[in-house]
Design a protein around this motif. Structure first.
Motif, PDB file in Angstrom:
ATOM      1  N   THR A 155     -24.535  -1.538  27.120  1.00 35.72           N
ATOM      2  CA  THR A 155     -23.121  -1.885  27.000  1.00 35.72           C
ATOM      3  C   THR A 155     -22.856  -3.375  27.135  1.00 35.72           C
ATOM      4  OG1 THR A 155     -22.750  -1.514  29.372  1.00 35.72           O
ATOM      5  CG2 THR A 155     -22.413   0.368  27.885  1.00 35.72           C
ATOM      6  N   GLY A 156     -23.901  -4.168  27.275  1.00 39.16           N
ATOM      7  CA  GLY A 156     -23.725  -5.611  27.359  1.00 39.16           C
ATOM      8  C   GLY A 156     -23.556  -6.149  28.763  1.00 39.16           C
ATOM      9  N   MET A 157     -23.465  -5.267  29.755  1.00 37.89           N
ATOM     10  CA  MET A 157     -23.256  -5.742  31.121  1.00 37.89           C
ATOM     11  C   MET A 157     -24.376  -6.657  31.584  1.00 37.89           C
ATOM     12  SD  MET A 157     -22.694  -3.527  34.618  1.00 37.89           S
ATOM     13  CE  MET A 157     -21.132  -2.883  34.058  1.00 37.89           C
ATOM     14  N   MET A 158     -25.622  -6.279  31.314  1.00 37.89           N
ATOM     15  CA  MET A 158     -26.747  -7.099  31.754  1.00 37.89           C
ATOM     16  C   MET A 158     -26.753  -8.471  31.110  1.00 37.89           C
ATOM     17  SD  MET A 158     -29.971  -4.456  32.128  1.00 37.89           S
ATOM     18  CE  MET A 158     -31.137  -5.813  32.061  1.00 37.89           C
ATOM     19  N   LEU A 221     -16.167  -3.675  31.516  1.00 45.72           N
ATOM     20  CA  LEU A 221     -16.365  -5.047  31.054  1.00 45.72           C
ATOM     21  C   LEU A 221     -15.145  -5.923  31.291  1.00 45.72           C
ATOM     22  CD1 LEU A 221     -18.331  -4.401  27.730  1.00 45.72           C
ATOM     23  CD2 LEU A 221     -19.232  -5.086  29.969  1.00 45.72           C
ATOM     24  N   SER A 222     -14.005  -5.299  31.526  1.00 48.94           N
ATOM     25  CA  SER A 222     -12.836  -5.991  32.053  1.00 48.94           C
ATOM     26  C   SER A 222     -12.432  -7.203  31.200  1.00 48.94           C
ATOM     27  CB  SER A 222     -13.131  -6.402  33.509  1.00 48.94           C
ATOM     28  OG  SER A 222     -12.037  -7.002  34.134  1.00 48.94           O
ATOM     29  N   HIS A 223     -12.122  -8.312  31.861  1.00 46.37           N
ATOM     30  CA  HIS A 223     -11.612  -9.486  31.158  1.00 46.37           C
ATOM     31  C   HIS A 223     -12.665 -10.127  30.267  1.00 46.37           C
ATOM     32  CE1 HIS A 223     -13.512 -10.968  34.793  1.00 46.37           C
ATOM     33  NE2 HIS A 223     -13.584 -12.187  34.281  1.00 46.37           N
ATOM     34  N   LEU A 224     -13.947  -9.936  30.598  1.00 47.66           N
ATOM     35  CA  LEU A 224     -14.987 -10.532  29.758  1.00 47.66           C
ATOM     36  C   LEU A 224     -15.119  -9.767  28.453  1.00 47.66           C
ATOM     37  CD1 LEU A 224     -17.690 -11.409  32.428  1.00 47.66           C
ATOM     38  CD2 LEU A 224     -15.813 -12.797  31.546  1.00 47.66           C
ATOM     39  N   GLY A 225     -14.929  -8.450  28.512  1.00 42.52           N
ATOM     40  CA  GLY A 225     -14.896  -7.676  27.279  1.00 42.52           C
ATOM     41  C   GLY A 225     -13.680  -8.024  26.446  1.00 42.52           C
ATOM     42  N   GLN A 226     -12.541  -8.197  27.106  1.00 42.76           N
ATOM     43  CA  GLN A 226     -11.317  -8.564  26.394  1.00 42.76           C
ATOM     44  C   GLN A 226     -11.461  -9.943  25.747  1.00 42.76           C
ATOM     45  OE1 GLN A 226      -8.464  -6.509  26.139  1.00 42.76           O
ATOM     46  NE2 GLN A 226      -8.080  -8.012  24.537  1.00 42.76           N
ATOM     47  N   GLN A 227     -12.073 -10.854  26.475  1.00 40.82           N
ATOM     48  CA  GLN A 227     -12.299 -12.192  25.935  1.00 40.82           C
ATOM     49  C   GLN A 227     -13.120 -12.139  24.662  1.00 40.82           C
ATOM     50  OE1 GLN A 227     -13.940 -15.123  28.738  1.00 40.82           O
ATOM     51  NE2 GLN A 227     -15.335 -15.830  27.128  1.00 40.82           N
ATOM     52  N   TYR A 228     -14.172 -11.311  24.673  1.00 39.10           N
ATOM     53  CA  TYR A 228     -15.011 -11.213  23.479  1.00 39.10           C
ATOM     54  C   TYR A 228     -14.241 -10.603  22.312  1.00 39.10           C
ATOM     55  CZ  TYR A 228     -18.315  -9.656  20.059  1.00 39.10           C
ATOM     56  OH  TYR A 228     -18.934  -9.433  18.862  1.00 39.10           O
ATOM     57  N   SER A 231     -11.902 -13.392  20.974  1.00 39.92           N
ATOM     58  CA  SER A 231     -12.490 -14.652  20.508  1.00 39.92           C
ATOM     59  C   SER A 231     -13.737 -14.463  19.657  1.00 39.92           C
ATOM     60  CB  SER A 231     -12.852 -15.532  21.712  1.00 39.92           C
ATOM     61  OG  SER A 231     -13.942 -14.959  22.428  1.00 39.92           O
ATOM     62  N   GLY A 232     -14.400 -13.314  19.842  1.00 39.66           N
ATOM     63  CA  GLY A 232     -15.667 -13.095  19.146  1.00 39.66           C
ATOM     64  C   GLY A 232     -16.815 -13.860  19.770  1.00 39.66           C
ATOM     65  N   LYS A 233     -16.561 -14.465  20.929  1.00 37.54           N
ATOM     66  CA  LYS A 233     -17.589 -15.265  21.592  1.00 37.54           C
ATOM     67  C   LYS A 233     -17.879 -14.690  22.973  1.00 37.54           C
ATOM     68  CE  LYS A 233     -16.061 -19.505  19.279  1.00 37.54           C
ATOM     69  NZ  LYS A 233     -15.524 -20.881  19.472  1.00 37.54           N
ATOM     70  N   PRO A 234     -19.095 -14.216  23.203  1.00 41.50           N
ATOM     71  CA  PRO A 234     -19.429 -13.698  24.533  1.00 41.50           C
ATOM     72  C   PRO A 234     -19.559 -14.826  25.539  1.00 41.50           C
ATOM     73  CG  PRO A 234     -21.386 -13.711  23.151  1.00 41.50           C
ATOM     74  CD  PRO A 234     -20.236 -14.100  22.259  1.00 41.50           C
ATOM     75  N   ARG A 235     -19.173 -14.559  26.775  1.00 42.72           N
ATOM     76  CA  ARG A 235     -19.319 -15.571  27.812  1.00 42.72           C
ATOM     77  C   ARG A 235     -20.793 -15.716  28.176  1.00 42.72           C
ATOM     78  NH1 ARG A 235     -18.414 -15.209  34.167  1.00 42.72           N
ATOM     79  NH2 ARG A 235     -20.539 -14.467  33.858  1.00 42.72           N
ATOM     80  N   PRO A 236     -21.304 -16.932  28.239  1.00 40.66           N
ATOM     81  CA  PRO A 236     -22.708 -17.115  28.619  1.00 40.66           C
ATOM     82  C   PRO A 236     -22.921 -16.788  30.094  1.00 40.66           C
ATOM     83  CG  PRO A 236     -21.624 -19.242  28.442  1.00 40.66           C
ATOM     84  CD  PRO A 236     -20.647 -18.227  27.936  1.00 40.66           C
ATOM     85  N   ARG A 237     -24.146 -16.423  30.439  1.00 43.23           N
ATOM     86  CA  ARG A 237     -24.463 -16.196  31.850  1.00 43.23           C
ATOM     87  C   ARG A 237     -24.311 -17.491  32.626  1.00 43.23           C
ATOM     88  NH1 ARG A 237     -28.407 -13.710  29.128  1.00 43.23           N
ATOM     89  NH2 ARG A 237     -29.816 -15.464  29.482  1.00 43.23           N
ATOM     90  N   CYS A 238     -23.845 -17.362  33.870  1.00 43.22           N
ATOM     91  CA  CYS A 238     -23.657 -18.577  34.669  1.00 43.22           C
ATOM     92  C   CYS A 238     -24.097 -18.372  36.110  1.00 43.22           C
ATOM     93  CB  CYS A 238     -22.199 -19.041  34.616  1.00 43.22           C
ATOM     94  SG  CYS A 238     -21.003 -17.822  35.148  1.00 43.22           S
ATOM     95  N   GLY A 239     -24.906 -17.332  36.360  1.00 38.73           N
ATOM     96  CA  GLY A 239     -25.428 -17.130  37.702  1.00 38.73           C
ATOM     97  C   GLY A 239     -24.333 -16.925  38.721  1.00 38.73           C
TER      98      GLY A 239
END
Length: 408
Positions: A155-158, A221-228, A231-239
């Motif tokens: 589902t993209g969570m990882m 996926l919450s706001h990060l799923g909504q953002q994608y 925008s069509g752009k996934p948020r990069p990992r940021c630790g």
């Protein structure tokens, strides 16, 4: 003692492993009579998910894993062999007098035994029948099996968790907790409660509920799923950093780590004041939220300051300034935390093999119907005799015949 919210409701639980048992445990905590159906001899396969496992008084491992113990309190265990006609008849008889029936078999499996929703509703039209699966009752993956980590991956969570690309150890990272199972169990409990309310509100009819790990993970996926989606752009990992809310993140102090979360400019200004960095909040170019300042440079300033003293010191300073922050605890520190103790997070639930067994309480708190009764996760088949006799009216002779035939 006041009755619990679900007192008087009977739940027939055919689920195993974690998501389904977690849902049934929630219903049991709320007062429902949960009858857990398990396979003779082996039971719920999660009983053997170890080591480590619960130890007996002599320190020897038992057949009850900690995995099983975390999701099966407030239930009664009955062993039934579903592959036998006698076993199937027991399930139908219990379903006839139940309000809820739960299962997490592969799609279509229970239809072979006449225990699917369409079969059960013929004998109990009012039953709320909840199916919990990996991918749901429909779709191209419906018949696939899967566990929590699989859904974190698919589902993209990882892809959102882990160190940023270019950093040591970069790459997708799995959450080691059964987080999707837990959310699915909660979603299933919500659905069951809603269906029971629908049935009671003058409609007097049951229904089939389809809850799955895939849907629960996607919804999380919450706001990060909504953002994608927008925008069509996934948020990069940021630790452990937080993008867009500089300089939020985890910082090393003199004796440990703390997490700092700054959600608005006021919090940023107060954090600067508490840390003796007032000059940063007076400079328009360094306003924390949405700043164009080099994030690494700003974080470096905060990191250097926080490293000069102990965690407790900075928690006191930042807390006095109403800045959201907290220590990065290990489990020993978390369970020993004064707030966890004050909230009664741990409950003692004496077990036949361990009088000092401790569980984590249900997180719900009610004023009129407090959840104070916690019964230990049952031993395999512990209540078979009692339930067959008291609920179904079977006499000792019939129960003995069922044992000899392997039906229970």
């Amino acid at each position: 003692m006041p009755s619990l919210p679900l007192s008087g409701f009977k739940v027939l639980d055919l689920t195993r492993v974690l998501a389904g048992p977690m849902c049934a445990q929630i219903l049991g905590d709320l007062g429902a009579d949960v009858i857990k159906i398990e396979r003779p001899a082996t039971g719920d396969e999660s009983r053997s998910y170890g080591p480590p496992c619960l130890e007996d008084p002599e320190g020897k491992p038992t057949d009850d894993s900690y995995f099983f113990l975390c999701a099966n309190r407030n239930k009664r265990s009955v062993t039934v062999n579903l592959t036998t006609s006698e076993g199937q008849e027991i399930i139908r008889a219990l379903a006839k007098v139940s309000d809820v029936m739960m299962e997490n078999y592969k799609v279509g499996d229970l239809k072979r035994f006449g225990l699917d929703y369409e079969s059960i509703r013929k004998i109990n039209p009012n039953i709320v029948y909840c199916s919990i699966t990996g991918y749901g009752q429909s779709g191209p993956y419906a018949t696939r099996a899967g566990y929590d980590a699989v859904f974190q991956a698919t589902t993209g969570m990882m892809s959102l968790i882990g160190h940023a690309d270019g950093e040591p150890g970069a790459g997708p990272m799995m959450v080691p907790l059964g987080i999707i199972d837990y959310m699915t169990g909660q979603n299933a409990a919500i659905a069951v409660l809603a269906a029971l309310h629908h049935r009671k509100a003058g409609r007097r009819q049951g229904q089939h509920i389809d809850v799955c790990l895939f849907d629960s993970a996607m919804a999380s996926l919450s706001h990060l799923g909504q953002q994608y989606l927008e925008s069509g752009k996934p948020r990069p990992r940021c630790g452990n950093r937080v993008m867009g809310n500089l300089p939020s993140g985890v910082y090393h102090c003199d004796d440990g780590e703390l997490i700092l979360m700054l959600g608005n400019n006021g919090q940023f200004a107060r954090a600067c004041a508490a840390l003796g960095l007032e000059h940063l909040s007076n400079d328009p170019d360094t306003i924390g939220k949405g700043s164009d300042l080099d994030g690494d440079a700003l974080r470096a300033i905060f990191a250097a300051r926080l490293a000069t003293n102990k965690v407790a010191h900075w928690l006191a300073e930042l807390g006095a300034a109403a800045v959201p922050c907290g220590p990065v605890n290990d489990l020993a520190q978390a369970f020993a935390d004064p707030h966890a103790c004050a909230r009664g997070i741990q409950v003692n639930v004496p077990h036949p093999l361990d009088e000092s067994l401790t569980l984590i309480r249900n997180p719900l708190t009610f004023s009129a119907t407090p959840l104070k009764e916690y019964r230990y996760p049952p031993r395999l088949g512990e209540h078979t005799q009692k339930i067959l006799s008291s609920v179904l009216g079977y006499d000792e002779r019939k129960i003995a015949e069922l044992r000899r035939s392997g039906a229970i």
